[in-house]
Design an enzyme around this catalytic site. Sequence first.
Site, PDB file in Angstrom:
ATOM      1  CG  ASP A  51      -6.134  -3.235  -1.193  1.00  0.00           C
ATOM      2  OD1 ASP A  51      -6.142  -2.029  -1.528  1.00  0.00           O
ATOM      3  OD2 ASP A  51      -7.179  -3.868  -0.920  1.00  0.00           O
ATOM      4  CB  SER A  52      -3.462   0.470  -4.919  1.00  0.00           C
ATOM      5  OG  SER A  52      -2.572   1.044  -3.985  1.00  0.00           O
ATOM      6  CG  ASP A  90      -5.125  -1.063   2.215  1.00  0.00           C
ATOM      7  OD1 ASP A  90      -5.761  -0.466   3.108  1.00  0.00           O
ATOM      8  OD2 ASP A  90      -5.040  -0.657   1.047  1.00  0.00           O
ATOM      9  CD  GLU A 189     -10.823   4.837  -3.487  1.00  0.00           C
ATOM     10  OE1 GLU A 189     -10.450   4.137  -2.510  1.00  0.00           O
ATOM     11  OE2 GLU A 189     -10.497   4.589  -4.664  1.00  0.00           O
TER      12      GLU A 189
HETATM   13  O1  KIV Z   1      -4.920   0.712  -1.731  1.00  0.00           O
HETATM   14  C1  KIV Z   1      -4.842   1.939  -1.810  1.00  0.00           C
HETATM   15  O2  KIV Z   1      -3.940   2.510  -2.450  1.00  0.00           O
HETATM   16  C2  KIV Z   1      -5.846   2.743  -1.119  1.00  0.00           C
HETATM   17  C3  KIV Z   1      -5.890   4.210  -1.432  1.00  0.00           C
HETATM   18  C4  KIV Z   1      -6.558   4.418  -2.728  1.00  0.00           C
HETATM   19  C5  KIV Z   1      -6.520   4.995  -0.348  1.00  0.00           C
HETATM   20  O3  KIV Z   1      -6.601   2.234  -0.357  1.00  0.00           O
END
Ligand code: KIV
Length: 271
Positions: A51-52, A90, A189
């Site tokens: 979700d980044s 995610d 994290e």
């Molecule tokens: O959303 C994402 O990219 C993540 C990573 C930082 C593990 O959850």
Amino acid sequence: MSVESTVRAVTTYRLTEMKQRGEKISMLTSYDYSMARIVDAAGVDVILVGDSAANVMAGYETTLPITLEMMIYHARSVVRAVRRALVVVDLPFGTYQGNSKVALDSAVRIMKETEADAVKLEGGEEILESVQRILSAGIPVMGHLGLTPQSIHKFGTYNVRAKEEAEAEKLVRDAHLLEEAGCFGIVLEKIPAVLGARVASELRIPVIGIGAGGGVDGQVLVIHDMLGINKGFSPRFLRRYADLHEVMTGAVTAYVGDVKSGDFPNEAEQY
Ligand code: KIV
């Protein structure tokens, strides 16, 4: 009649085997078809449709605004590209917390509409019922503890987590609860390296770190950060493998110059 197998080479079972034989697991994010093709062909074991995407694809300051529909769009594009890696998606903020039926519906939509392999959820004990309900439908779940960006408004900062003993002990308890529930792996994290190593040594399932030190079973980074596309983010844990910001800026500037000067297209570049 033969039906082409859609089962990818890396499975959750293979990740556990990798942990057992001490082989480190590589994981990177991807959000679109072209990037996922490169990442998969280069041999990354797990591709996370994180979700980044809210930050690096959509330009939001936090991960909270991204919707299930947006995640499904990104995940579909990635899945179409991937032949080998395990694809994890995610569940976005608001689609699994506080109501396990909603959580199951969200996870089922991801699995049906994207054909990804697994989902990832942030949190421990407080989301355990959602994790259990998703797992009861046969959907593989990855946990995420430590810095959990969907809770940024609760914690107020992106600083290192679990430095104090009480928070560290809760994290260890949560990791065990997630393993006992049946999660196939956990992301940790931004926590102290000693704590990351402790969790990895106590669990049988793989523990993948981002800013959790070298004592865990594998590493994950956001692809825009490690390729140097996104220059405004440089935490200590980030190793930059390229400076694509510079490369792309140079290429685009040269293109603009060539168009303005009439140098592009030349004789060989037209019909
Ligand atoms: O959303 C994402 O990219 C993540 C990573 C930082 C593990 O959850």
